[in-house]
Design a protein around this motif. Structure first.
Motif, PDB file in Angstrom:
ATOM      1  N   ALA A  71       0.828  -1.208   0.000  1.00  0.00           N
ATOM      2  CA  ALA A  71       0.000   0.000   0.000  1.00  0.00           C
ATOM      3  C   ALA A  71       0.864   1.260   0.000  1.00  0.00           C
ATOM      4  N   GLN A  72       2.089   1.153   0.473  1.00  0.00           N
ATOM      5  CA  GLN A  72       2.968   2.309   0.578  1.00  0.00           C
ATOM      6  C   GLN A  72       3.928   2.415  -0.601  1.00  0.00           C
ATOM      7  N   THR A  73       3.916   1.430  -1.474  1.00  0.00           N
ATOM      8  CA  THR A  73       4.896   1.431  -2.554  1.00  0.00           C
ATOM      9  C   THR A  73       4.392   2.229  -3.746  1.00  0.00           C
ATOM     10  N   PRO A  74       5.051   3.361  -4.036  1.00  0.00           N
ATOM     11  CA  PRO A  74       4.584   4.142  -5.185  1.00  0.00           C
ATOM     12  C   PRO A  74       4.787   3.364  -6.480  1.00  0.00           C
ATOM     13  N   LEU A  75       3.801   3.380  -7.306  1.00  0.00           N
ATOM     14  CA  LEU A  75       3.924   2.736  -8.609  1.00  0.00           C
ATOM     15  C   LEU A  75       4.502   3.699  -9.627  1.00  0.00           C
ATOM     16  N   ASP A  76       4.207   4.985  -9.433  1.00  0.00           N
ATOM     17  CA  ASP A  76       4.653   5.981 -10.385  1.00  0.00           C
ATOM     18  C   ASP A  76       5.592   6.944  -9.683  1.00  0.00           C
ATOM     19  N   ASN A  77       6.265   7.741 -10.504  1.00  0.00           N
ATOM     20  CA  ASN A  77       7.203   8.711  -9.968  1.00  0.00           C
ATOM     21  C   ASN A  77       6.515   9.682  -9.011  1.00  0.00           C
ATOM     22  N   PRO A  78       6.919   9.734  -7.750  1.00  0.00           N
ATOM     23  CA  PRO A  78       6.290  10.688  -6.831  1.00  0.00           C
ATOM     24  C   PRO A  78       6.874  12.090  -6.953  1.00  0.00           C
ATOM     25  N   PHE A  79       7.920  12.252  -7.770  1.00  0.00           N
ATOM     26  CA  PHE A  79       8.557  13.568  -7.917  1.00  0.00           C
ATOM     27  C   PHE A  79       8.119  14.256  -9.218  1.00  0.00           C
ATOM     28  N   SER A  80       6.873  14.042  -9.581  1.00  0.00           N
ATOM     29  CA  SER A  80       6.362  14.591 -10.842  1.00  0.00           C
ATOM     30  C   SER A  80       6.263  16.113 -10.826  1.00  0.00           C
ATOM     31  N   LEU A  81       6.377  16.738  -9.659  1.00  0.00           N
ATOM     32  CA  LEU A  81       6.274  18.201  -9.583  1.00  0.00           C
ATOM     33  C   LEU A  81       7.637  18.868  -9.477  1.00  0.00           C
ATOM     34  N   GLY A  82       8.699  18.060  -9.536  1.00  0.00           N
ATOM     35  CA  GLY A  82      10.042  18.635  -9.536  1.00  0.00           C
ATOM     36  C   GLY A  82      10.518  19.023  -8.150  1.00  0.00           C
ATOM     37  N   VAL A  83      11.559  19.830  -8.122  1.00  0.00           N
ATOM     38  CA  VAL A  83      12.194  20.267  -6.877  1.00  0.00           C
ATOM     39  C   VAL A  83      12.421  21.778  -6.979  1.00  0.00           C
ATOM     40  N   ALA A  84      12.634  22.401  -5.822  1.00  0.00           N
ATOM     41  CA  ALA A  84      12.827  23.857  -5.829  1.00  0.00           C
ATOM     42  C   ALA A  84      13.639  24.262  -4.616  1.00  0.00           C
ATOM     43  N   SER A  85      14.197  25.475  -4.699  1.00  0.00           N
ATOM     44  CA  SER A  85      14.883  26.040  -3.540  1.00  0.00           C
ATOM     45  C   SER A  85      14.559  27.521  -3.472  1.00  0.00           C
ATOM     46  N   GLY A  86      14.788  28.098  -2.296  1.00  0.00           N
ATOM     47  CA  GLY A  86      14.449  29.508  -2.169  1.00  0.00           C
ATOM     48  C   GLY A  86      15.001  30.151  -0.921  1.00  0.00           C
ATOM     49  N   ASP A  87      14.739  31.448  -0.812  1.00  0.00           N
ATOM     50  CA  ASP A  87      15.104  32.275   0.339  1.00  0.00           C
ATOM     51  C   ASP A  87      16.532  32.005   0.826  1.00  0.00           C
ATOM     52  N   PRO A  88      17.534  32.231  -0.031  1.00  0.00           N
ATOM     53  CA  PRO A  88      18.912  31.940   0.369  1.00  0.00           C
ATOM     54  C   PRO A  88      19.417  32.865   1.471  1.00  0.00           C
ATOM     55  N   SER A  89      20.234  32.322   2.348  1.00  0.00           N
ATOM     56  CA  SER A  89      20.940  33.095   3.372  1.00  0.00           C
ATOM     57  C   SER A  89      22.416  32.725   3.231  1.00  0.00           C
ATOM     58  N   PRO A  90      23.316  33.391   3.951  1.00  0.00           N
ATOM     59  CA  PRO A  90      24.738  33.037   3.799  1.00  0.00           C
ATOM     60  C   PRO A  90      25.055  31.599   4.214  1.00  0.00           C
ATOM     61  N   ASP A  91      24.209  30.978   5.032  1.00  0.00           N
ATOM     62  CA  ASP A  91      24.557  29.608   5.450  1.00  0.00           C
ATOM     63  C   ASP A  91      23.505  28.567   5.084  1.00  0.00           C
ATOM     64  N   GLY A  92      22.560  28.927   4.245  1.00  0.00           N
ATOM     65  CA  GLY A  92      21.556  27.922   3.883  1.00  0.00           C
ATOM     66  C   GLY A  92      20.526  28.443   2.909  1.00  0.00           C
ATOM     67  N   PHE A  93      19.423  27.700   2.816  1.00  0.00           N
ATOM     68  CA  PHE A  93      18.323  28.011   1.883  1.00  0.00           C
ATOM     69  C   PHE A  93      17.207  27.054   2.235  1.00  0.00           C
ATOM     70  N   VAL A  94      16.082  27.226   1.571  1.00  0.00           N
ATOM     71  CA  VAL A  94      14.964  26.294   1.714  1.00  0.00           C
ATOM     72  C   VAL A  94      15.025  25.310   0.546  1.00  0.00           C
ATOM     73  N   LEU A  95      14.853  24.046   0.837  1.00  0.00           N
ATOM     74  CA  LEU A  95      14.725  23.039  -0.225  1.00  0.00           C
ATOM     75  C   LEU A  95      13.303  22.510  -0.198  1.00  0.00           C
ATOM     76  N   TRP A  96      12.747  22.334  -1.381  1.00  0.00           N
ATOM     77  CA  TRP A  96      11.312  21.977  -1.482  1.00  0.00           C
ATOM     78  C   TRP A  96      11.098  20.838  -2.462  1.00  0.00           C
ATOM     79  N   THR A  97      10.171  19.982  -2.121  1.00  0.00           N
ATOM     80  CA  THR A  97       9.531  19.133  -3.127  1.00  0.00           C
ATOM     81  C   THR A  97       8.136  18.827  -2.629  1.00  0.00           C
ATOM     82  N   ARG A  98       7.324  18.275  -3.495  1.00  0.00           N
ATOM     83  CA  ARG A  98       5.981  17.866  -3.086  1.00  0.00           C
ATOM     84  C   ARG A  98       5.677  16.562  -3.796  1.00  0.00           C
TER      85      ARG A  98
END
Ligand SMILES: [Fe+2]
Length: 523
Positions: free
Chosen positions: A37-64
């Motif tokens: 029931a938990q095994t994805p049959l299809d690609n769960p990363f169909s919406l891609g990846v993103a990053s944002g709000d950079p600071s000198p020591d990091g950033f936000v990483l996103w996926t859905r």
């Protein structure tokens, strides 16, 4: 350009596979299939990846996660399950030098989105990231930490855009922005549109359709975001550079103002709709966890720095504004001039005044949604001004311009109007010597469909708008390059968006010399 960036753009970026992640730390990976029931049959990363709000020591990483992005419950086919997603950050595109990794959980409460905030990273350098769920690897994204606050970077490249109506054209302009490989992307609003399929026909005809009805519920907004995120050109731009995004009206509904829908929107439970729209916006954008909406409020105005070269002040001209004057029409009335009216709200006005007064950066950049300088929408001088723009809030504009005088080199970046303008904000619209700041207005990515080139770049209502130096109705974006001496702005145009694959060309170029707010055409 660094070699690793080229690798990313040339095909590594959107590749997914089942390769074991070398150097992955954290809990041991169990590569056997998990419960059915938990095994994805299809690609769960169909919406891609993103990053944002950079600071000198990091950033936000996103996926859905979304195996079935267009499912009408807005959960992208991921249902009620909670999943563990592994992630890595490396300083090279092949993940030989992994500098952070871990496991994050997400489920329906977060719309199956992940918002990570790795910290303690090296400033001012490229980083690469990816996610893994079971046997699925996400695309690889490239992002960047900001320089240290005390450093003096030699240059900064920024691309900014707004207004991407899915139905009006292909998002080719996003792909062209990615190909420029900017350090940073600013998105100034109308990231998506709320309309029913076919509700808003483009002049050149619609090329595709919104899924589902006009967005009202959380499920509707989640599904609409998912539809937009399936676009490969948009995915490419998200995966190429960190974004700093602010919303305008269409992420919720046309011309809304604080707790009221715009005049063209059917009344209803607006508070619930605003709560749903802003929550879906947070879930679908690379925003900090601290920005998670509190009920109907998402704190979007924020500041970030690029060493001593630039400070960015991102404004929110929707959530705290007074209602548009004069019935939100195209013309002033007595109400327009009321001194207490504000497009920012009292608190944000104090915040921007303080930020401009205390900034020590060479450039103070205001990233915001609607035209700040006067824009006469008539060939005659009859005060035909948009009450949805700063023209509807002149007392507030005067206060912000007074604060701008304390900044070294203020620059205003604007979206909203679906046409490109190179213009200036004048403190007194009859005095060409009262320039407070240059205002660079990007056109739209697609909204209004194919545009028309203007032979000489002059505005059709130039006589009543002496502050406007350039105008163009093609789709596209603006590419900026900041140095200590100069800001250069290239107005990038696409001849068409009705068919995919249009080239981009520089339609006009402007420069602003540090020390003077005037705009000069240089190409
Ligand atoms: Fe728009």
């Amino acid at each position: 350009m660094e070699t690793s960036r080229r690798v990313l753009l040339k095909g590594g970026l959107l590749a997914t596979g089942a390769t074991f992640l070398p150097g992955m730390t954290g809990p041991p990976l169990d590569l056997r299939p998990s419960a059915a029931a938990q095994t994805p049959l299809d690609n769960p990363f169909s919406l891609g990846v993103a990053s944002g709000d950079p600071s000198p020591d990091g950033f936000v990483l996103w996926t859905r996660l979304a195996q079935l992005p267009l499912d009408d419950d807005g959960l992208g086919g991921m249902g009620q399950g909670v999943r563990r997603v592994e992630w890595q950050v490396a300083t090279d595109a092949r993940f030989r030098r992994v500098v952070r990794s871990g496991v994050s959980r997400t489920g329906p409460e977060q719309g199956h989105s992940i918002h990570l905030e790795p910290s303690g990273l090296e400033p001012d350098r490229d980083h690469f990231y990816r996610f893994r769920l079971d046997r699925h690897l996400s695309p690889v994204g490239r992002t960047r930490t900001a320089p240290r606050s005390t450093s003096v970077p030699s240059a900064l490249s920024v691309a900014f855009a707004s207004c991407a109506q899915w139905e009006h054209g292909w998002f080719t302009a996003y792909r062209r922005m990615a190909e420029d490989e900017p350090d940073l992307v600013l998105h100034l609003g109308d990231y998506l549109y709320e309309y029913d399929p076919g509700f808003e026909p483009a002049r050149s005809g619609n090329v595709r359709s919104h899924e589902g009805p006009e967005t009202v519920t959380l499920a509707d907004y989640r599904r609409r975001h998912a539809q937009y995120k399936t676009d490969p050109d948009l995915q490419l731009l998200h995966a190429t550079a960190p974004w700093v995004a602010v919303f305008d009206d269409h992420e919720l509904t046309d011309n809304w103002a604080a707790d009221r829908p715009g005049p063209s929107t059917a009344p209803g439970r607006f508070d619930d709709r605003r709560t749903a729209a802003l929550r879906a916006y947070w879930e679908n954008m690379p925003l900090r966890r601290s920005a998670y909406p509190q009920g109907p409020e998402l704190k979007a105005h924020r500041r970030f720095g690029w060493g001593r070269l630039a400070t960015f002040h991102m404004l929110d001209t929707r959530q705290y504004r007074d209602q548009q004057a004069c019935g939100d029409g195209m013309g002033t009335c007595e109400e327009t001039w009321e001194p207490t009216r504000s497009i920012l709200g009292e608190e944000q006005e104090a915040w921007i005044a303080d930020g401009l007064r205390t900034s020590t950066a060479t450039w103070d950049v205001l990233g915001q949604q609607v035209p700040m300088g006067r824009l006469e929408l008539s060939p005659l001088e009859i005060d035909r001004l948009s009450m949805d723009s700063w023209d509807g809030y002149p007392a507030c504009r005067d206060r912000v311009l007074a604060s701008m005088r304390e900044a070294t080199n203020p620059v205003v970046l604007t979206g909203d109007v679906h046409d490109a303008f190179a213009t200036e904000v004048w403190a007194d619209h009859e005095d060409p010597d009262s320039v407070a700041a240059p205002e660079l207005i990007c056109t739209s990515i697609t909204s209004n469909g194919d545009g028309e080139d203007s032979p000489d770049g002059s505005y059709r209502w130039g006589r009543t708008n002496p502050q406007v130096q350039f105008w163009n109705d093609l789709r596209g974006y603006v590419a900026l390059r900041f140095t200590a001496e100069e800001l250069r702005a290239d107005y990038r145009s696409l001849p068409y968006v009705r068919v995919p694959g249009a080239p981009a060309f520089t339609r006009a170029s402007f420069a602003v010399e540090a020390g003077s707010p005037r705009l000069h055409q240089v190409g």
